[in-house]
Write a protein that holds these residues in place. Structure first.
Motif, mmCIF file in Angstrom:
data_model
loop_
_atom_site.group_PDB
_atom_site.id
_atom_site.type_symbol
_atom_site.label_atom_id
_atom_site.label_comp_id
_atom_site.label_asym_id
_atom_site.label_seq_id
_atom_site.Cartn_x
_atom_site.Cartn_y
_atom_site.Cartn_z
ATOM 1 N N TYR A 52 0.928 -1.299 0.056
ATOM 2 C CA TYR A 52 0.129 0.119 -0.207
ATOM 3 C C TYR A 52 0.749 1.274 -0.008
ATOM 4 N N TYR A 85 -10.928 -6.389 -9.272
ATOM 5 C CA TYR A 85 -12.299 -5.665 -9.846
ATOM 6 C C TYR A 85 -12.059 -6.072 -11.371
ATOM 7 N N PHE A 95 -6.350 -4.761 -6.263
ATOM 8 C CA PHE A 95 -6.289 -3.779 -5.241
ATOM 9 C C PHE A 95 -5.578 -4.146 -3.975
ATOM 10 N N TYR A 97 -6.647 -2.819 -0.821
ATOM 11 C CA TYR A 97 -7.235 -1.561 -0.167
ATOM 12 C C TYR A 97 -8.042 -0.829 -1.352
ATOM 13 N N ASP A 98 -7.737 0.450 -1.322
ATOM 14 C CA ASP A 98 -8.353 1.378 -2.248
ATOM 15 C C ASP A 98 -7.315 1.880 -3.437
ATOM 16 N N LYS A 113 -6.253 5.058 -7.904
ATOM 17 C CA LYS A 113 -7.170 5.270 -6.555
ATOM 18 C C LYS A 113 -8.578 5.155 -6.909
ATOM 19 N N ARG A 114 -9.261 4.213 -6.135
ATOM 20 C CA ARG A 114 -10.686 4.083 -6.305
ATOM 21 C C ARG A 114 -11.340 4.785 -5.337
ATOM 22 N N THR A 115 -12.302 5.542 -5.988
ATOM 23 C CA THR A 115 -13.064 6.503 -5.069
ATOM 24 C C THR A 115 -14.414 5.782 -4.674
ATOM 25 N N ALA A 116 -14.973 6.320 -3.641
ATOM 26 C CA ALA A 116 -16.227 5.568 -2.890
ATOM 27 C C ALA A 116 -17.397 5.901 -3.755
#
Length: 116
Positions: A52, A85, A95, A97-98, A113-116
């Motif tokens: 990370y 994903y 991934f 985490y994000d 970077k994955r956003t919510a």
């Protein structure tokens, strides 16, 4: 019926369901009991944390590319991820985490970077 502390063996006074003479003995007993099983979890979590941090350092803006060599030189371990994903087009992102990466041609990766 006389009970004794599970850790030090000292005679217990007080409640009938008491197992330890004090917090120190309770903590010591549970730490010994969980030591072996926690070692694997601790090792995996350390690898995930390192991966990370590497992704975070290489991708401060949220989207960029990096080579496999650059990631590996920093110590990135490609076998430690939290999830994958798959897009509708069939691309698979890996991934931690994000923070994730998508394999590209010529040993390059798109870092995202994955956003919510």
């Amino acid at each position: 019926m006389e009970k004794s502390c599970l850790e030090c063996g000292e005679k217990l006074l007080g409640r009938a369901d008491k197992k330890y003479c004090n917090d120190h003995c309770r903590n010591a007993y549970n730490n010994k009991r969980n030591k072996e099983s926690n070692q694997l979890i601790r090792t995996v979590n350390n690898r995930l944390r390192k991966n990370y941090r590497i992704l975070q350092d290489l991708n401060p803006e949220g989207k960029t590319t990096a080579s496999r060599k650059k990631m590996a030189d920093r110590g990135f371990d490609f076998s430690f991820i939290t999830h994958t994903y798959t897009t509708k087009k069939g691309s698979t992102y890996y991934f931690v985490y994000d923070l994730g990466y998508l394999p590209l041609d010529n040993d390059y990766f798109m870092l995202v970077k994955r956003t919510a």
